[in-house]
Design a protein around this motif. Structure first.
Motif, PDB file in Angstrom:
ATOM      1  N   TRP A 202     -14.343  -7.351  -2.877  1.00  0.00           N
ATOM      2  CA  TRP A 202     -13.075  -6.594  -2.874  1.00  0.00           C
ATOM      3  C   TRP A 202     -12.953  -5.703  -1.652  1.00  0.00           C
ATOM      4  CZ3 TRP A 202     -13.021  -1.237  -3.026  1.00  0.00           C
ATOM      5  CH2 TRP A 202     -14.179  -0.589  -3.496  1.00  0.00           C
ATOM      6  N   THR A 203     -14.095  -5.257  -1.116  1.00  0.00           N
ATOM      7  CA  THR A 203     -14.025  -4.433   0.102  1.00  0.00           C
ATOM      8  C   THR A 203     -13.646  -5.328   1.293  1.00  0.00           C
ATOM      9  OG1 THR A 203     -16.337  -4.613   0.795  1.00  0.00           O
ATOM     10  CG2 THR A 203     -15.857  -2.947  -0.841  1.00  0.00           C
ATOM     11  N   GLN A 204     -14.082  -6.591   1.227  1.00  0.00           N
ATOM     12  CA  GLN A 204     -13.711  -7.556   2.268  1.00  0.00           C
ATOM     13  C   GLN A 204     -12.218  -7.900   2.155  1.00  0.00           C
ATOM     14  OE1 GLN A 204     -16.666 -10.755   1.989  1.00  0.00           O
ATOM     15  NE2 GLN A 204     -18.263  -9.212   1.797  1.00  0.00           N
ATOM     16  N   LEU A 205     -11.735  -7.987   0.918  1.00  0.00           N
ATOM     17  CA  LEU A 205     -10.293  -8.232   0.730  1.00  0.00           C
ATOM     18  C   LEU A 205      -9.485  -7.076   1.323  1.00  0.00           C
ATOM     19  CD1 LEU A 205      -7.873  -9.793  -0.412  1.00  0.00           C
ATOM     20  CD2 LEU A 205      -8.305  -8.722  -2.642  1.00  0.00           C
ATOM     21  N   MET A 206      -9.986  -5.852   1.150  1.00  0.00           N
ATOM     22  CA  MET A 206      -9.275  -4.704   1.738  1.00  0.00           C
ATOM     23  C   MET A 206      -9.193  -4.813   3.257  1.00  0.00           C
ATOM     24  SD  MET A 206     -10.520  -1.342  -0.378  1.00  0.00           S
ATOM     25  CE  MET A 206      -9.319  -0.286   0.429  1.00  0.00           C
ATOM     26  N   LEU A 207     -10.330  -5.176   3.869  1.00  0.00           N
ATOM     27  CA  LEU A 207     -10.336  -5.307   5.337  1.00  0.00           C
ATOM     28  C   LEU A 207      -9.382  -6.423   5.760  1.00  0.00           C
ATOM     29  CD1 LEU A 207     -11.592  -4.467   8.076  1.00  0.00           C
ATOM     30  CD2 LEU A 207     -13.357  -6.196   7.697  1.00  0.00           C
ATOM     31  N   PHE A 208      -9.444  -7.526   5.029  1.00  0.00           N
ATOM     32  CA  PHE A 208      -8.564  -8.664   5.346  1.00  0.00           C
ATOM     33  C   PHE A 208      -7.090  -8.268   5.216  1.00  0.00           C
ATOM     34  CE2 PHE A 208      -6.762 -12.904   3.827  1.00  0.00           C
ATOM     35  CZ  PHE A 208      -6.692 -13.450   5.098  1.00  0.00           C
ATOM     36  N   GLU A 209      -6.766  -7.539   4.165  1.00  0.00           N
ATOM     37  CA  GLU A 209      -5.366  -7.094   3.992  1.00  0.00           C
ATOM     38  C   GLU A 209      -4.924  -6.218   5.163  1.00  0.00           C
ATOM     39  OE1 GLU A 209      -3.724  -5.971   0.055  1.00  0.00           O
ATOM     40  OE2 GLU A 209      -5.747  -6.265  -0.708  1.00  0.00           O
ATOM     41  N   SER A 210      -5.811  -5.322   5.600  1.00  0.00           N
ATOM     42  CA  SER A 210      -5.457  -4.459   6.741  1.00  0.00           C
ATOM     43  C   SER A 210      -5.186  -5.281   7.995  1.00  0.00           C
ATOM     44  CB  SER A 210      -6.587  -3.452   7.020  1.00  0.00           C
ATOM     45  OG  SER A 210      -6.599  -2.470   6.033  1.00  0.00           O
ATOM     46  N   VAL A 211      -6.044  -6.297   8.206  1.00  0.00           N
ATOM     47  CA  VAL A 211      -5.849  -7.167   9.369  1.00  0.00           C
ATOM     48  C   VAL A 211      -4.506  -7.907   9.246  1.00  0.00           C
ATOM     49  CG1 VAL A 211      -6.752  -9.168  10.631  1.00  0.00           C
ATOM     50  CG2 VAL A 211      -8.331  -7.449   9.753  1.00  0.00           C
ATOM     51  N   LEU A 212      -4.197  -8.345   8.036  1.00  0.00           N
ATOM     52  CA  LEU A 212      -2.923  -9.060   7.832  1.00  0.00           C
ATOM     53  C   LEU A 212      -1.719  -8.148   8.094  1.00  0.00           C
ATOM     54  CD1 LEU A 212      -3.694 -11.216   4.647  1.00  0.00           C
ATOM     55  CD2 LEU A 212      -3.416 -12.036   7.000  1.00  0.00           C
ATOM     56  N   ILE A 213      -1.844  -6.876   7.745  1.00  0.00           N
ATOM     57  CA  ILE A 213      -0.736  -5.934   8.037  1.00  0.00           C
ATOM     58  C   ILE A 213      -0.522  -5.885   9.551  1.00  0.00           C
ATOM     59  CG2 ILE A 213       0.065  -3.531   7.924  1.00  0.00           C
ATOM     60  CD1 ILE A 213      -1.609  -3.268   5.302  1.00  0.00           C
ATOM     61  N   THR A 214      -1.637  -5.851  10.293  1.00  0.00           N
ATOM     62  CA  THR A 214      -1.530  -5.828  11.758  1.00  0.00           C
ATOM     63  C   THR A 214      -0.906  -7.123  12.277  1.00  0.00           C
ATOM     64  OG1 THR A 214      -3.376  -4.315  12.079  1.00  0.00           O
ATOM     65  CG2 THR A 214      -2.920  -5.837  13.892  1.00  0.00           C
ATOM     66  N   ASP A 215      -1.396  -8.254  11.788  1.00  0.00           N
ATOM     67  CA  ASP A 215      -0.987  -9.532  12.382  1.00  0.00           C
ATOM     68  C   ASP A 215       0.359 -10.049  11.888  1.00  0.00           C
ATOM     69  OD1 ASP A 215      -3.075  -9.700  14.151  1.00  0.00           O
ATOM     70  OD2 ASP A 215      -4.402 -10.735  12.754  1.00  0.00           O
ATOM     71  N   LEU A 216       0.786  -9.586  10.710  1.00  0.00           N
ATOM     72  CA  LEU A 216       2.082 -10.044  10.184  1.00  0.00           C
ATOM     73  C   LEU A 216       3.168  -8.980  10.306  1.00  0.00           C
ATOM     74  CD1 LEU A 216       0.820 -11.665   6.867  1.00  0.00           C
ATOM     75  CD2 LEU A 216       2.063 -12.914   8.631  1.00  0.00           C
ATOM     76  N   GLY A 217       2.762  -7.726  10.376  1.00  0.00           N
ATOM     77  CA  GLY A 217       3.729  -6.625  10.276  1.00  0.00           C
ATOM     78  C   GLY A 217       3.971  -6.328   8.799  1.00  0.00           C
ATOM     79  N   PRO A 218       4.457  -5.113   8.499  1.00  0.00           N
ATOM     80  CA  PRO A 218       4.568  -4.702   7.096  1.00  0.00           C
ATOM     81  C   PRO A 218       5.502  -5.556   6.232  1.00  0.00           C
ATOM     82  CG  PRO A 218       5.492  -3.023   8.578  1.00  0.00           C
ATOM     83  CD  PRO A 218       4.780  -4.028   9.437  1.00  0.00           C
ATOM     84  N   GLU A 219       6.642  -5.975   6.782  1.00  0.00           N
ATOM     85  CA  GLU A 219       7.591  -6.740   5.940  1.00  0.00           C
ATOM     86  C   GLU A 219       7.004  -8.095   5.548  1.00  0.00           C
ATOM     87  OE1 GLU A 219       8.643  -5.215   8.751  1.00  0.00           O
ATOM     88  OE2 GLU A 219       9.864  -3.618   7.852  1.00  0.00           O
ATOM     89  N   LYS A 220       6.479  -8.792   6.553  1.00  0.00           N
ATOM     90  CA  LYS A 220       5.932 -10.120   6.238  1.00  0.00           C
ATOM     91  C   LYS A 220       4.673 -10.002   5.383  1.00  0.00           C
ATOM     92  CE  LYS A 220       6.388 -13.736   9.017  1.00  0.00           C
ATOM     93  NZ  LYS A 220       6.203 -14.553  10.238  1.00  0.00           N
ATOM     94  N   PHE A 221       3.912  -8.915   5.572  1.00  0.00           N
ATOM     95  CA  PHE A 221       2.735  -8.707   4.716  1.00  0.00           C
ATOM     96  C   PHE A 221       3.168  -8.566   3.258  1.00  0.00           C
ATOM     97  CE2 PHE A 221       0.067  -5.811   2.292  1.00  0.00           C
ATOM     98  CZ  PHE A 221      -1.141  -6.492   2.327  1.00  0.00           C
ATOM     99  N   THR A 222       4.172  -7.733   3.029  1.00  0.00           N
ATOM    100  CA  THR A 222       4.677  -7.553   1.662  1.00  0.00           C
ATOM    101  C   THR A 222       5.173  -8.881   1.105  1.00  0.00           C
ATOM    102  OG1 THR A 222       5.245  -5.262   2.118  1.00  0.00           O
ATOM    103  CG2 THR A 222       6.374  -6.291   0.270  1.00  0.00           C
ATOM    104  N   GLY A 223       5.754  -9.687   1.995  1.00  0.00           N
ATOM    105  CA  GLY A 223       6.265 -10.990   1.583  1.00  0.00           C
ATOM    106  C   GLY A 223       5.195 -11.940   1.059  1.00  0.00           C
ATOM    107  N   LEU A 224       3.931 -11.704   1.458  1.00  0.00           N
ATOM    108  CA  LEU A 224       2.857 -12.560   0.928  1.00  0.00           C
ATOM    109  C   LEU A 224       2.758 -12.429  -0.582  1.00  0.00           C
ATOM    110  CD1 LEU A 224       0.005 -11.781   3.508  1.00  0.00           C
ATOM    111  CD2 LEU A 224       1.265 -13.948   3.296  1.00  0.00           C
ATOM    112  N   TRP A 225       3.098 -11.229  -1.090  1.00  0.00           N
ATOM    113  CA  TRP A 225       2.926 -10.953  -2.522  1.00  0.00           C
ATOM    114  C   TRP A 225       4.203 -11.208  -3.308  1.00  0.00           C
ATOM    115  CZ3 TRP A 225      -1.935 -11.171  -2.485  1.00  0.00           C
ATOM    116  CH2 TRP A 225      -2.664 -10.609  -1.449  1.00  0.00           C
ATOM    117  N   ASN A 226       5.344 -11.235  -2.625  1.00  0.00           N
ATOM    118  CA  ASN A 226       6.575 -11.506  -3.393  1.00  0.00           C
ATOM    119  C   ASN A 226       7.125 -12.905  -3.131  1.00  0.00           C
ATOM    120  OD1 ASN A 226       8.139 -11.479  -1.029  1.00  0.00           O
ATOM    121  ND2 ASN A 226       8.676  -9.330  -1.221  1.00  0.00           N
ATOM    122  N   GLY A 227       6.379 -13.693  -2.387  1.00  0.00           N
ATOM    123  CA  GLY A 227       6.753 -15.096  -2.222  1.00  0.00           C
ATOM    124  C   GLY A 227       7.663 -15.380  -1.042  1.00  0.00           C
ATOM    125  N   THR A 228       8.012 -14.350  -0.264  1.00  0.00           N
ATOM    126  CA  THR A 228       8.907 -14.620   0.869  1.00  0.00           C
ATOM    127  C   THR A 228       8.146 -14.954   2.161  1.00  0.00           C
ATOM    128  OG1 THR A 228       9.089 -12.262   1.375  1.00  0.00           O
ATOM    129  CG2 THR A 228      10.792 -13.192  -0.051  1.00  0.00           C
TER     130      THR A 228
END
Ligand code: GAL
Length: 422
Positions: A202-228
């Motif tokens: 789960w700590t690795q998932l946290m790091l991965f999520e942070s990296v995804l926020i950087t690489d996708l930007g906040p809107e697209k990151f949120t979209g991973l969880w709502n299907g967009t």
């Protein structure tokens, strides 16, 4: 329906959800046993987490004379052990009087399973609708009903540092993007310390999520969880590549460590950095470690990745009356101050005075007002428990095999299974 509600919770920061009216049935838990013990089930067993819980317990003692707190804590970061114990107790109709549940998709799991009571009517009598920001009330409202009282807002995307170690490596400023972060990690590596301390799945998932926020930007990151945003987006592939590179700077025994073990590497001067939620601020304070710095994960800009601990009244709680007094305390100004000044989080209430809080929380309170909000999956705001479990397993497997295609496949499959109506 299931997808729509999950999507709504994951899709937005607390500040911006659709409004739904709240009304309550006032359905009571309890078996009339006349118990005056309130068993509070959490995973806050040590350090800053226990200090936060102790603060709440003391406020409960003052506000709820005649009721006794019973500690049902099961140790293990992020509820790694507690959640399975809780699941089996709920299945056996042996609920604690109250338990900790993350606001957002995780809470929906308990609501959908019919395991928690509607407490909307109590919200009205305790004045909580006025105490919490409307966005939070909207986030907690499901089909017009509210089922939990939030104790706090935590931030997940924070890097903690040992300032002596980073200074000795010649790092003079906090890295603002991944290029600067890799450069700083290289400097630490040259010094022979672990550049980036990390623990298990789960700590690795946290790091991965942070990296995804950087690489996708906040809107697209949120979209991973709502299907967009599809998990096949090129930004995810870039995220996996960056994450893989970051893992090369981490401790080899990562899969055996909890977050506090990784934190100890930082405290002992054996590591430079650690990505962790801001319960780390409280834990470092509780352990008397002063030489720490903190900054938002490089490349996240002003994004605030949030999660919130909340407490519920389970169906069949033995002492519903005492539990309601606990819940009222959790939502009260006194309770939120007693808890959050020790827990590293910021109060969910809007009437708190920043001056009452340690330095870290003062900064987080200011950021919370202005930053872009995205949910955490590792801590149940953005994804259900099933999805979270699948993501943790995928990251755990990746830690060993480093198979990019297998990770992508597992993440796509998890979104298909848990992100849509079954
Ligand atoms: C989170 C929880 C926090 C903190 C953390 C580490 O899931 O919301 O309050 O306890 O786990 O255990």
């Amino acid at each position: 329906m299931r997808f729509t509600r999950r999507a709504a919770v994951a899709a937005v920061g607390i500040a911006a959800l659709l409004t739904a009216g709240a009304c309550g049935s006032g359905d009571e838990g309890g078996d009339g046993s006349g118990s005056t013990k309130v068993e509070v089930f959490t995973w806050w067993a040590d350090g800053g987490e226990k200090a936060g819980l102790d603060g709440l317990v003391s406020a409960f003692g003052t506000a709820c004379a005649g009721q006794t707190f019973e500690n049902g804590a099961v140790a293990g970061g992020a509820g790694a052990n507690a959640k399975s114990v809780l699941a089996s107790r709920l299945q056996q109709n042996d609920p604690p009087d109250t338990f900790q549940a993350h606001a957002g998709a995780e809470l929906l799991d308990y609501i959908d399973a019919g395991q928690v009571e509607d407490i909307s009517a109590d919200y009205d009598s305790w004045g909580l609708k006025q105490a919490f920001p409307q966005g939070l009330i909207d986030n907690l409202t499901v089909d017009g009903k509210i089922y939990s009282v939030p104790a706090n807002i935590h931030r997940a995307n924070v890097v903690w540092s040992n300032k002596k170690v980073t200074a000795a490596a010649g790092i003079t400023t906090d890295p603002k993007d991944l290029t600067e972060f890799f450069a700083a990690l290289d400097k630490l590596k040259t010094k022979g310390v672990t550049p980036l301390a990390i623990g298990k799945d789960w700590t690795q998932l946290m790091l991965f999520e942070s990296v995804l926020i950087t690489d996708l930007g906040p809107e697209k990151f949120t979209g991973l969880w709502n299907g967009t945003t599809p998990w096949t987006d090129p930004g995810v592939a870039k995220g996996i590549a960056d994450f893989k590179r970051l893992l090369t700077y981490t401790n080899k025994d990562r899969d055996a460590l909890d977050w506090t073990d990784a934190e100890k590497l930082v405290m002992d001067g054996k590591a430079g950095y650690q990505l962790m939620g801001d319960w780390e601020a409280a834990d470092l304070d509780a352990k008397g470690f002063k030489d720490y710095g903190f900054f938002t994960f490089p490349g996240n800009g002003t994004t605030f990745q949030w999660l919130a601990d909340s407490f519920v009244l389970p169906k069949g709680a033995k002492n519903a009356e005492g539990t309601k007094c606990w819940l009222k305390t959790v939502g009260s100004a006194e309770g939120q101050k007693a808890f959050n000044t020790k827990k590293g989080s910021i109060p969910a209430r809007t009437d708190a005075a920043p001056a009452d809080y340690p330095k870290y929380q003062q900064a987080a309170m200011a950021d919370w007002k202005s930053a872009k909000q995205v949910p955490s999956c590792a801590h149940g705001a953005g994804c259900s428990q099933g999805w979270q479990g699948a993501a943790n397993s995928a990251l755990g497997a990746y830690s060993t095999k480093q198979d990019d295609a297998a990770l992508t496949k597992a993440l796509v499959a998890a979104a298909e299974q848990f992100g849509k109506k079954k």
